[in-house]
Design an enzyme around this catalytic site. Structure first.
Site, PDB file in Angstrom:
ATOM      1  CB  SER A 105      76.704 132.509 -97.526  1.00 50.71           C
ATOM      2  OG  SER A 105      75.646 131.600 -97.474  1.00 50.71           O
TER       3      SER A 105
HETATM    4  N1  SAH Z   1      73.633 128.850-100.608  1.00 51.56           N
HETATM    5  C1  SAH Z   1      72.921 130.106-100.744  1.00 51.56           C
HETATM    6  C2  SAH Z   1      72.567 130.745 -99.418  1.00 51.56           C
HETATM    7  C3  SAH Z   1      71.301 130.229 -98.991  1.00 51.56           C
HETATM    8  S1  SAH Z   1      70.421 130.934 -97.674  1.00 51.56           S
HETATM    9  C4  SAH Z   1      73.650 131.068-101.632  1.00 51.56           C
HETATM   10  O1  SAH Z   1      74.756 130.758-102.074  1.00 51.56           O
HETATM   11  O2  SAH Z   1      73.084 132.122-101.920  1.00 51.56           O
HETATM   12  C5  SAH Z   1      69.588 129.450 -97.193  1.00 51.56           C
HETATM   13  C6  SAH Z   1      68.561 128.936 -98.161  1.00 51.56           C
HETATM   14  O3  SAH Z   1      68.058 127.707 -97.630  1.00 51.56           O
HETATM   15  C7  SAH Z   1      67.331 129.850 -98.300  1.00 51.56           C
HETATM   16  O4  SAH Z   1      67.151 130.193 -99.636  1.00 51.56           O
HETATM   17  C8  SAH Z   1      66.195 128.999 -97.768  1.00 51.56           C
HETATM   18  O5  SAH Z   1      64.968 129.202 -98.447  1.00 51.56           O
HETATM   19  C9  SAH Z   1      66.711 127.599 -97.989  1.00 51.56           C
HETATM   20  N2  SAH Z   1      66.091 126.565 -97.144  1.00 51.56           N
HETATM   21  C10 SAH Z   1      65.769 126.626 -95.825  1.00 51.56           C
HETATM   22  N3  SAH Z   1      65.208 125.475 -95.425  1.00 51.56           N
HETATM   23  C11 SAH Z   1      65.189 124.646 -96.518  1.00 51.56           C
HETATM   24  C12 SAH Z   1      64.736 123.316 -96.754  1.00 51.56           C
HETATM   25  N4  SAH Z   1      64.177 122.584 -95.790  1.00 51.56           N
HETATM   26  N5  SAH Z   1      64.863 122.810 -97.981  1.00 51.56           N
HETATM   27  C13 SAH Z   1      65.417 123.526 -98.995  1.00 51.56           C
HETATM   28  N6  SAH Z   1      65.874 124.788 -98.841  1.00 51.56           N
HETATM   29  C14 SAH Z   1      65.759 125.340 -97.614  1.00 51.56           C
END
Ligand code: SAH
Length: 213
Positions: A61
């Site tokens: 993000s």
């Molecule tokens: N917080 C992260 C940004 C994440 S992007 C950072 O600081 O880098 C969103 C993430 O959510 C992705 O890696 C994706 O694989 C995950 N995601 C999406 N759906 C999900 C689910 N149902 N359970 C766990 N993770 C999930």
């Protein structure tokens, strides 16, 4: 190599100008080197206030959004925090400096492995990672004082609302995955839930099941 004083100053300036004013949040973000969470092609842009691609087609993000979400969570040193969507691990690392313990859930094993390696390098021992579909939360570890979701759902997932402690706060993006979404804050009170809208955002979608990588 760690980041330079100038890179830090530029990032902090961007955070402040986007409304991140909480001292504890700014200090945590000044402590955690985002460059450790961005690998390969985009590493030279790690200190720009922009989201960047990470493995498995996901994104780290934008720093100012990480700051605004962390600030909206009002994390205290006693909090047990749940994060959905570990991704690079950057948000979890920042939370780990502010909270008692961070439970972070990711559906891609590869991302969990990479994030764990960075947590180890930084000696962040209060982060517990889970390879799972986080949309059901972590019922075995509930309730949580704070919940942060870093992938967008159309509505706040019911199991997460149920796993929020009374008096707790959840911050999450809601809306269609291919459109501009809204960052919202949910407070659980004795009588129910109070919602307020924070700002427009764009996140990858919250998906069901485990990822293939
Ligand atoms: N917080 C992260 C940004 C994440 S992007 C950072 O600081 O880098 C969103 C993430 O959510 C992705 O890696 C994706 O694989 C995950 N995601 C999406 N759906 C999900 C689910 N149902 N359970 C766990 N993770 C999930």
């Amino acid at each position: 190599m760690s980041w330079t004083a100038e890179q830090k100053m530029r990032l902090l300036f961007a955070l402040r100008s986007k409304g991140v004013t909480d001292k504890r949040v700014l200090t945590a973000m000044e402590t955690i080197d985002r460059g450790l969470f961005v690998q390969g092609l985009f590493s030279d842009r790690a200190y720009d206030d922009t989201p960047l691609p990470i493995a498995c087609g996901q994104t780290i993000s934008q720093p100012s959004i990480v700051g605004l979400m962390t600030q909206a969570l009002e994390v205290t040193p006693r909090d047990k925090v749940l994060e959905l969507g570990t991704g690079s691990g950057y948000q979890a690392a920042i939370l780990s400096l502010l909270a008692r313990r961070v439970y972070t859930v990711e559906r891609f094993k590869r991302l969990i492995d990479q994030a764990e390696a960075v947590f180890e390098t930084l000696d962040l021992t209060n982060i517990i990672t889970f390879l799972a579909d986080g949309s059901h939360g972590l019922p075995d570890h509930a309730p949580f004082d704070k919940i942060i979701v870093t992938a967008a759902a159309e509505d706040p997932p019911g199991p997460l609302l149920a796993q929020l402690r009374i008096g707790g706060i959840m911050v999450l993006p809601v809306g269609q995955s291919d459109a501009v979404q809204t960052l919202i804050r949910v407070r659980r009170t004795e009588d129910g839930y109070e919602y307020d809208e924070l700002c427009p955002v764009r996140f990858v979608p919250l998906l069901e099941g485990l990822g293939r990588e």
